[in-house]
Design an enzyme around this catalytic site. Structure first.
Site: not given
Length: 426
Positions: A26-27, A31, A96, A170-171, A314, A411
């Site tokens: 997902k990350s 991106r 987020g 948060s980064s 996480e 999610k």
């Protein structure tokens, strides 16, 4: 909408042994979608994750004029040829990356864009995003809340230059600026002023993806990133498997005394989930490379751990679930920032573990978990996919444990419950 009934999660009296190919990261997917929308031409994304969070990102970018054509496991992303000045609304859900990344893109356009999301999204920390936009000269109307909903009034141009932020919570606040910095007139000289910066692997992932697309970014000084202005190259990419989502299957193997093969584990990655290579031995297990796969196996017993999870927060819910089933106490630190995630994960984990008869307590920056015999009840998830993962891991060793709203796992992992049930009941 009626909430789904609690789900009777699978229980096992025998070791789990299997193999898993988890969906895409997902990350990384979100991106890549942002950078493709800012690129100098179309980009082809292969094996993107198709989940609630990534679908929300795709819908948000489409709202801002990007074209995304889906053909099975291939998405073609074409940046906008022009920008509209018509008002628009973006649904952030509980993502987020959407609520923190997309407002910076909206600032580059000409339209007023309103951001809102789920009920829990309205309590997530957003004051840093709003303050950052205003420091860049962008008008934001948030009614003084410092949270969703808010409206970004884009002007079509952001000058950029030096920006100071405190990203201790948060980064994602750092990544949001880095992703668009090359499109600012003067580029970006970003400086983090806080005393701590969580989840560095996610920032390193962002930097790596920028460099792959020809963006010049200097990272020589700690807590400072200099992004030079210029174009962002279009790039065709294949998305890696989501190693954080692999963790629930690894945990399933360890708590049942079994083993699992995770297929296509990337040899070189910036994903936080790569830390499972070190976390499993800490619990007394073993890790072995076999071609492109990693094999994780339980040791003679599941021992407690003392881990600083600052960079990989996480993973904490699943690790806490394992700790609740271990033979000795565990201390998990460096994760105070989890109080501002989809839910307050530290409070939620303590509440749910203790509801089952466990012994967990909050620390200033983490958790102390002392193993105790656990009993059946309903494990609440607070609409948080990682809490659902924690619940199903505990259920493997606690008969008749129900997990509330397991559907929240969509999610980041479509069909997770069906996959988990098939693997754990065979």
């Amino acid at each position: 909408m009626t909430a789904p009934l609690p789900w009777l999660a699978p229980h096992r009296d025998t070791p789990f042994s299997g193999e898993v190919l988890v969906p895409g990261s997902k990350s990384l997917t979100n991106r890549v979608l942002i950078l493709a929308a800012l690129g100098d031409g179309p980009s082809v994304v292969t094996r993107p994750l198709g989940s609630r969070d990534t679908n929300l990102m795709a819908a948000a970018l489409t709202t801002l004029g990007t074209t995304i054509e889906r053909d099975g496991m291939t998405w073609t992303v074409t940046p906008p040829s022009s920008t509209s000045d018509a008002p628009a609304t973006v649904d952030c859900g509980l993502a987020g990356t959407v609520m923190r990344f997309v407002p910076l893109l909206a600032a580059l356009g000409h339209a007023p864009v309103t951001f809102d999301g789920d009920e829990h999204a309205r309590v997530r920390p957003m004051a840093t995003t709003i303050a950052t936009l205003r420091s860049l000269g962008v008008e934001v109307d948030d009614g003084g809340r410092g949270s969703l909903p808010f409206t970004v009034h884009g002007t079509g141009h952001v000058a950029g230059g030096t920006v100071e932020i405190d990203a201790s919570s948060s980064s994602q606040f750092v990544s949001a600026l880095l992703l668009v910095g090359a499109r600012f007139g003067q580029g970006l000289d970003l400086r983090h002023t806080g005393t701590t910066l969580p989840s560095m692997p996610h920032i390193e992932m962002t930097v790596a993806e920028l460099r792959r697309r020809g963006v010049r970014i200097d990272t020589d000084e700690p807590d400072r990133w200099v992004v030079h202005p210029g174009t962002i190259d279009a790039l065709d990419v294949e998305i890696e498997p989501d190693l954080s989502n692999a963790g629930v299957f690894i945990a399933g193997a360890l708590v049942t005394g079994g083993d699992v093969r995770i297929r296509n584990w990337p040899a070189d990655t910036d994903q936080a989930g790569d830390a499972w290579r070190d976390i499993v031995p800490a619990f007394g297990g073993t890790v072995r490379q076999d071609g492109d796969d990693l094999l994780f196996a339980a040791g003679p017993e599941l021992t407690g751990v003392d881990l600083d999870l600052h960079d990989v927060g996480e993973l904490t819910p699943v690790i806490a679930a394992m700790a609740a089933l271990a033979t000795t106490p565990s201390r998990l630190t460096g994760v105070a920032h989890l109080r501002g995630h989809e839910t307050d994960r530290l409070a939620a984990l303590v509440t749910e573990i203790n509801r089952l008869g466990g012994d967990a307590e909050e620390l200033e920056d983490g958790l102390l978990v002392r193993p105790r015999p656990l009993h059946a009840d309903t494990f609440r998830t607070y609409d948080d996919h990682r809490m659902a993962h924690a619940g199903v891991v505990i259920a493997l060793k606690v008969p008749d444990l129900y997990v509330e709203n397991v559907v929240t796992t969509i999610k980041t992992y479509p069909n997770f419950a069906a996959v988990w049930e098939r693997l754990m009941t065979r």
